[in-house]
Design a protein around this motif. Structure first.
Motif, PDB file in Angstrom:
ATOM      1  N   GLY A 206       0.784  -1.234   0.000  1.00  0.00           N
ATOM      2  CA  GLY A 206       0.000   0.000   0.000  1.00  0.00           C
ATOM      3  C   GLY A 206       0.809   1.274   0.000  1.00  0.00           C
ATOM      4  N   LEU A 207       2.139   1.190   0.061  1.00  0.00           N
ATOM      5  CA  LEU A 207       2.984   2.377   0.027  1.00  0.00           C
ATOM      6  C   LEU A 207       3.419   2.600  -1.416  1.00  0.00           C
ATOM      7  CD1 LEU A 207       5.097   1.661   3.228  1.00  0.00           C
ATOM      8  CD2 LEU A 207       3.365   3.447   2.970  1.00  0.00           C
ATOM      9  N   ARG A 208       2.691   3.459  -2.137  1.00  0.00           N
ATOM     10  CA  ARG A 208       2.886   3.639  -3.579  1.00  0.00           C
ATOM     11  C   ARG A 208       3.654   4.927  -3.857  1.00  0.00           C
ATOM     12  NH1 ARG A 208      -2.196   1.559  -2.666  1.00  0.00           N
ATOM     13  NH2 ARG A 208      -2.555  -0.496  -3.601  1.00  0.00           N
ATOM     14  N   PHE A 209       4.916   4.759  -4.190  1.00  0.00           N
ATOM     15  CA  PHE A 209       5.782   5.888  -4.510  1.00  0.00           C
ATOM     16  C   PHE A 209       5.693   6.209  -5.999  1.00  0.00           C
ATOM     17  CE2 PHE A 209       7.494   4.624  -0.478  1.00  0.00           C
ATOM     18  CZ  PHE A 209       8.146   5.730   0.032  1.00  0.00           C
ATOM     19  N   THR A 210       5.870   7.481  -6.332  1.00  0.00           N
ATOM     20  CA  THR A 210       5.906   7.953  -7.712  1.00  0.00           C
ATOM     21  C   THR A 210       7.346   8.224  -8.113  1.00  0.00           C
ATOM     22  OG1 THR A 210       3.729   8.989  -7.535  1.00  0.00           O
ATOM     23  CG2 THR A 210       5.162   9.768  -9.307  1.00  0.00           C
ATOM     24  N   CYS A 211       7.776   7.676  -9.232  1.00  0.00           N
ATOM     25  CA  CYS A 211       9.124   7.931  -9.719  1.00  0.00           C
ATOM     26  C   CYS A 211       9.198   9.369 -10.229  1.00  0.00           C
ATOM     27  CB  CYS A 211       9.481   6.949 -10.832  1.00  0.00           C
ATOM     28  SG  CYS A 211      11.160   7.146 -11.454  1.00  0.00           S
ATOM     29  N   VAL A 212      10.200  10.110  -9.776  1.00  0.00           N
ATOM     30  CA  VAL A 212      10.304  11.523 -10.148  1.00  0.00           C
ATOM     31  C   VAL A 212      11.665  11.859 -10.756  1.00  0.00           C
ATOM     32  CG1 VAL A 212       8.613  12.276  -8.445  1.00  0.00           C
ATOM     33  CG2 VAL A 212      11.039  12.165  -7.808  1.00  0.00           C
ATOM     34  N   GLY A 213      12.432  10.841 -11.117  1.00  0.00           N
ATOM     35  CA  GLY A 213      13.756  11.120 -11.657  1.00  0.00           C
ATOM     36  C   GLY A 213      14.273  10.031 -12.562  1.00  0.00           C
ATOM     37  N   GLU A 214      15.351  10.347 -13.253  1.00  0.00           N
ATOM     38  CA  GLU A 214      16.019   9.405 -14.129  1.00  0.00           C
ATOM     39  C   GLU A 214      17.013   8.563 -13.322  1.00  0.00           C
ATOM     40  OE1 GLU A 214      15.147   9.014 -17.297  1.00  0.00           O
ATOM     41  OE2 GLU A 214      13.614  10.524 -16.864  1.00  0.00           O
ATOM     42  N   PRO A 215      17.384   7.397 -13.860  1.00  0.00           N
ATOM     43  CA  PRO A 215      18.367   6.563 -13.139  1.00  0.00           C
ATOM     44  C   PRO A 215      19.687   7.309 -12.950  1.00  0.00           C
ATOM     45  CG  PRO A 215      17.348   5.341 -14.936  1.00  0.00           C
ATOM     46  CD  PRO A 215      16.937   6.767 -15.109  1.00  0.00           C
ATOM     47  N   VAL A 216      20.280   7.116 -11.793  1.00  0.00           N
ATOM     48  CA  VAL A 216      21.564   7.732 -11.490  1.00  0.00           C
ATOM     49  C   VAL A 216      22.380   6.746 -10.655  1.00  0.00           C
ATOM     50  CG1 VAL A 216      20.649   8.843  -9.418  1.00  0.00           C
ATOM     51  CG2 VAL A 216      22.695   9.766 -10.515  1.00  0.00           C
ATOM     52  N   THR A 217      23.660   6.732 -10.858  1.00  0.00           N
ATOM     53  CA  THR A 217      24.529   5.865 -10.067  1.00  0.00           C
ATOM     54  C   THR A 217      24.872   6.572  -8.769  1.00  0.00           C
ATOM     55  OG1 THR A 217      25.460   4.859 -12.055  1.00  0.00           O
ATOM     56  CG2 THR A 217      26.703   4.595 -10.015  1.00  0.00           C
ATOM     57  N   PHE A 218      24.276   6.105  -7.700  1.00  0.00           N
ATOM     58  CA  PHE A 218      24.473   6.685  -6.376  1.00  0.00           C
ATOM     59  C   PHE A 218      24.316   5.555  -5.371  1.00  0.00           C
ATOM     60  CE2 PHE A 218      22.762   8.971  -2.576  1.00  0.00           C
ATOM     61  CZ  PHE A 218      23.890   9.731  -2.307  1.00  0.00           C
ATOM     62  N   HIS A 219      25.429   4.987  -4.944  1.00  0.00           N
ATOM     63  CA  HIS A 219      25.386   3.771  -4.137  1.00  0.00           C
ATOM     64  C   HIS A 219      24.592   2.692  -4.877  1.00  0.00           C
ATOM     65  CE1 HIS A 219      27.128   6.344  -1.216  1.00  0.00           C
ATOM     66  NE2 HIS A 219      26.003   6.922  -0.840  1.00  0.00           N
ATOM     67  N   GLY A 220      24.968   2.443  -6.105  1.00  0.00           N
ATOM     68  CA  GLY A 220      24.214   1.557  -6.979  1.00  0.00           C
ATOM     69  C   GLY A 220      23.297   2.372  -7.868  1.00  0.00           C
ATOM     70  N   LEU A 221      22.605   1.704  -8.782  1.00  0.00           N
ATOM     71  CA  LEU A 221      21.691   2.393  -9.691  1.00  0.00           C
ATOM     72  C   LEU A 221      20.374   2.675  -8.974  1.00  0.00           C
ATOM     73  CD1 LEU A 221      21.575   3.388 -12.640  1.00  0.00           C
ATOM     74  CD2 LEU A 221      20.408   1.242 -13.204  1.00  0.00           C
ATOM     75  N   ARG A 222      20.014   3.948  -8.898  1.00  0.00           N
ATOM     76  CA  ARG A 222      18.825   4.351  -8.153  1.00  0.00           C
ATOM     77  C   ARG A 222      18.061   5.426  -8.913  1.00  0.00           C
ATOM     78  NH1 ARG A 222      19.412   2.979  -2.511  1.00  0.00           N
ATOM     79  NH2 ARG A 222      21.439   1.994  -2.186  1.00  0.00           N
ATOM     80  N   ARG A 223      16.806   5.620  -8.484  1.00  0.00           N
ATOM     81  CA  ARG A 223      15.985   6.727  -8.959  1.00  0.00           C
ATOM     82  C   ARG A 223      15.400   7.449  -7.751  1.00  0.00           C
ATOM     83  NH1 ARG A 223      13.422   6.387 -14.364  1.00  0.00           N
ATOM     84  NH2 ARG A 223      14.219   4.582 -15.502  1.00  0.00           N
TER      85      ARG A 223
END
Length: 254
Positions: free
Chosen positions: A191-208
């Motif tokens: 039930g915790l639905r996050f919205t992606c707001v960014g492009e992939p970036v390498t920051f301690h692994g690949l993250r958005r």
């Protein structure tokens, strides 16, 4: 006893308001982020602690195993301050990944600064991870009975529920987080639905970068998790006495 009841019977949430409790969280973070994952983070190598400047203004929740007192996990809330040092007026993701933020409206610069925060440094002790439920894990048979291990899979969700409660108590409903792609999908199941707001970036692994409105998140929790959330919220309310948004941080006192 179901898994949620077992989880509550096995673990306790503690707001890290003292130097001793905060150092326990920093030590757990060091064990996970520096020693296990080898992330390039600020540390005190002699004391085996991981912390940064944002911790001086952050709220930290520690999850402890009731019977042993062993820290099982932790998570922090980083507020965007409206005064103080320039570095603390920006969220960590603004400092490290600002160019990756692409959402036209859900952007820290387009939301009220006094209502912003970032959830980060969620760490789970290797001893309590899901693999500790398997018979072959060396810690499983010696440390924890099978009925306790049944609740270990809820540690991550429990920490996010604690962070959600703390966000509400601090009055900072606009929440950002940097996450690897699998975590938001797992959280959405609960039930915790996050919205992606960014492009992939390498920051301690690949993250958005992801965003969630804490007020909406609470209303969308399934009934069984809503009951657990309410109890976690009551526990943290008792410990915080509801800190004002502009005083959301507590000194790390290293």
């Amino acid at each position: 006893m179901n898994a949620l009841d077992r989880f509550e019977a096995t673990f306790a949430f503690q707001l890290a308001t003292t130097p001793t409790l905060r150092k326990r969280a920093y030590a757990l973070r060091h064990a996970v982020f520096r020693r296990e994952l080898d992330y390039r983070m600020h540390e005190d190598p002699d004391a085996h602690l991981e912390y940064d400047d944002h911790d001086t203004a952050s709220l930290i929740v520690l999850l402890e195993h009731r019977a042993s007192g062993i820290p099982a996990g932790c998570v922090r809330l980083v507020p965007s301050l409206t005064d103080g040092p320039d570095a603390l007026r920006r969220l960590p993701l603004e400092a490290h990944c600002r160019d990756s933020l692409t959402h036209p409206t859900l952007h820290p610069e387009r939301l009220p600064r006094e209502r912003l925060c970032e959830i980060s440094r969620l760490a789970i002790s290797p001893t309590f991870r899901h693999r500790a439920e398997t018979p072959g894990h060396p810690d499983a048979p010696s440390l924890f009975p099978p009925e306790e291990r049944a609740g270990f899979a809820l540690i991550g969700v429990g920490l996010f529920l604690a962070a959600t409660a703390l966000v509400g108590l601090a009055g900072r409903h606009h929440v950002f987080a940097m996450m690897q792609h699998r975590l938001p999908r797992r959280l959405a199941i609960h039930g915790l639905r996050f919205t992606c707001v960014g492009e992939p970036v390498t920051f301690h692994g690949l993250r958005r970068a992801y965003y969630i409105d804490q007020r909406q998140a609470v209303t969308e929790l399934p009934p069984e998790l809503r009951a657990l959330y309410s109890r976690i919220e009551a526990t943290l309310t008792h410990q915080t006495r509801v800190p004002a948004p502009h005083r959301a941080g507590l000194s790390s006192e290293i």
